[in-house]
Design a protein around this motif. Structure first.
Motif, short mmCIF file in Angstrom:
data_model
loop_
_atom_site.label_atom_id
_atom_site.label_comp_id
_atom_site.label_asym_id
_atom_site.label_seq_id
_atom_site.Cartn_x
_atom_site.Cartn_y
_atom_site.Cartn_z
N ILE A 1 -57.01 55.61 -24.75
CA ILE A 1 -56.33 54.39 -24.28
C ILE A 1 -54.84 54.69 -24.18
O ILE A 1 -54.27 55.26 -25.11
CB ILE A 1 -56.49 53.21 -25.26
CG1 ILE A 1 -57.93 53.08 -25.72
CG2 ILE A 1 -55.99 51.93 -24.63
CD1 ILE A 1 -58.13 51.98 -26.74
N TRP B 1 -51.75 52.54 -24.13
CA TRP B 1 -51.30 51.15 -24.26
C TRP B 1 -50.05 50.91 -23.45
O TRP B 1 -49.25 51.82 -23.24
CB TRP B 1 -51.05 50.81 -25.73
CG TRP B 1 -52.31 50.77 -26.53
CD1 TRP B 1 -52.77 51.71 -27.40
CD2 TRP B 1 -53.30 49.73 -26.50
NE1 TRP B 1 -53.98 51.33 -27.92
CE2 TRP B 1 -54.34 50.13 -27.39
CE3 TRP B 1 -53.42 48.52 -25.81
CZ2 TRP B 1 -55.47 49.34 -27.60
CZ3 TRP B 1 -54.55 47.73 -26.04
CH2 TRP B 1 -55.55 48.15 -26.92
N LEU C 1 -60.45 45.48 -21.63
CA LEU C 1 -61.29 46.61 -22.05
C LEU C 1 -62.65 46.09 -22.51
O LEU C 1 -62.74 44.97 -23.02
CB LEU C 1 -60.60 47.39 -23.18
CG LEU C 1 -59.32 48.14 -22.79
CD1 LEU C 1 -58.55 48.56 -24.02
CD2 LEU C 1 -59.65 49.35 -21.93
#
Lengths: 297, 131
Positions: free
Chosen positions: A240, A242, A274
């Motif tokens: 991920i 961010w 997500l």
């Protein structure tokens, strides 16, 4: 007339090769109750000593009410306008409370009898008692009385409630608030009691390793910083990225805990998009913010 | 004192003050025309920064909840017609929702999180529709 009670620009100070301050900036507006925070050894006391004209910066400039505190003549006049309570709270041991007050008064042309009376009463100080017979709380309150009654426009307090029991600490805070509200006195104080800073300060600066790492209006900082917790039902995906503003990210099992200093909405929208996530936000206390910022990672 | 704050909750104190004043008005503890506690007294009683109280009162004035008369203080304004009815209805909806969630075994913290989450989604939905 300048709007700033205290201004420090790029202060540097070394002791025996150790850099205590490395470019510290500080702006304390007039009338504010300003919390000066940092771990032990962060440079708080060195800064206060420079502001009081007790030490000289190697580089950079400090101004109080627009005046350099290190100047011999103007600095001495300046110190009459400042009430200072140092960390150690030592006083002439052979005098009584009223003798200390009587002894101090003639040094200060703006001595305020009204404040002297008010704080003798508010702090419940026994006039006939000798200094060594006072409790630590009483001694702190007497120091504060002396700092206030001289008619200070600015109070510089190094850990004013250190070692006080909660009842006495609350009394001291209440009187500081009263003074700020009634006389517009600027109060600059260092403290490790983050809950009390959160209570009475309108502005703060947190310093670390000789420089300021965060400063501003406390209520704004509290709104700006959020804790976002994202739980992934199927475990945290490996890659991920961010959104910007996700300052401190910690993965704990199936949960990611993010401290965001800006862009919270965007980070939350990203998290919700997500698969299999549930997202919660929590307000951040000053204590949490402080601990997060001090965490080395 | 009808107002209490928890400085260590992480929620800005001025927002806590605003919400408590609004709540006091909704429950009738404070009525139209009545005066809010004077700035200094409130700051000293709660031991919070006077500027924080100023900010809360200023925001409440901006939202039309109170009227600040200079030198005299802040006074609760007459609410818009129907407002009290709406808020009474809202209170009963909220009450039954909270009671049902509590009966289902949810803790206070869990209920609060659910509500905050819903509010956040609502806010995002509104922003999404606008753009």
């Amino acid at each position: 007339m300048t709007e700033c009670a205290i201004e420090a620009l790029a202060l540097r100070k070394s002791f025996k090769g150790h850099e205590a301050l490395c470019g510290l900036n500080l702006t304390v507006p007039r009338g504010s109750v300003f919390g000066f925070l940092g771990r032990n050894g962060a440079g708080k006391t060195t800064t206060i000593r420079i502001l009081m004209g007790l030490a000289k910066a190697d580089q950079g400039a400090a101004r109080i009410f627009g005046i350099a505190p290190g100047d011999d003549d103007s600095g001495a006049l300046l110190r009459r306008r400042i009430g200072f309570v140092p960390e150690d709270k030592e006083l002439y041991p052979y005098m009584t409370v009223e003798e200390v007050i009587r002894f101090s008064r003639p040094f200060f042309p703006h001595w305020r009898d009204d404040l002297e009376r008010r704080y003798l009463k508010a702090f419940d100080l026994p006039p006939k008692k000798k200094i060594p017979d006072l409790s630590k709380g009483m001694r702190s309150k007497l120091m504060l009385l002396l700092a206030i009654a001289r008619g200070s426009e600015l109070l510089i307090l190094d850990e004013p409630t250190d070692g006080l029991d909660p009842v006495v600490a609350e009394e001291v805070l209440r009187e500081l608030i009263a003074l700020s509200a009634s006389d517009g006195t600027t109060i600059f104080f260092s403290s490790h009691q983050l809950a009390e800073v959160e209570q009475i300060a309108d502005r703060i600066t947190i310093i670390d390793q000789g420089r300021s790492i965060i400063s501003g209006e406390l209520e704004d900082l509290k709104q700006q910083y959020q804790r976002i917790k994202v739980v992934f039902a199927d475990g945290i995906p490996a890659d991920i990225r961010w959104a910007q503003g996700a300052d401190r990210i910690r993965n704990e099992g199936r949960m990611v805990s993010i401290l965001s200093g800006r862009n919270s909405e965007e980070i939350m929208a990203q998290a919700r998009a997500l698969p299999g996530t549930s997202v919660d936000t929590y307000p951040v206390t000053l204590r949490e913010l402080f601990l997060e910022l001090m965490r080395a990672d | 004192m009808i107002i209490h704050v928890n400085p260590a909750s992480g929620i800005p104190i001025y927002i806590q003050l605003m919400e408590q004043v609004k709540h006091a008005i909704e429950t009738g503890a404070l009525r139209a025309g009545e005066q809010l506690p004077p700035l200094r007294r409130l700051a000293e009683e709660l031991v919070i920064n006077p500027n924080t109280v100023v900010r809360a009162y200023r925001e409440l004035e901006y939202e039309g909840v109170v009227e600040v008369r200079h030198g005299a203080g802040a006074f609760v304004r007459q609410p818009a017609a129907g407002h009290t009815l709406v808020s009474r209805k809202a209170q009963s909806i909220m009450q039954s929702a909270v009671e049902r969630l509590a009966a289902a075994g949810l803790t206070e913290a869990a209920i609060r999180r659910l509500l905050e989450n819903e509010l956040a989604q609502l806010k995002e939905g509104v922003i999404g529709r606008r753009t």
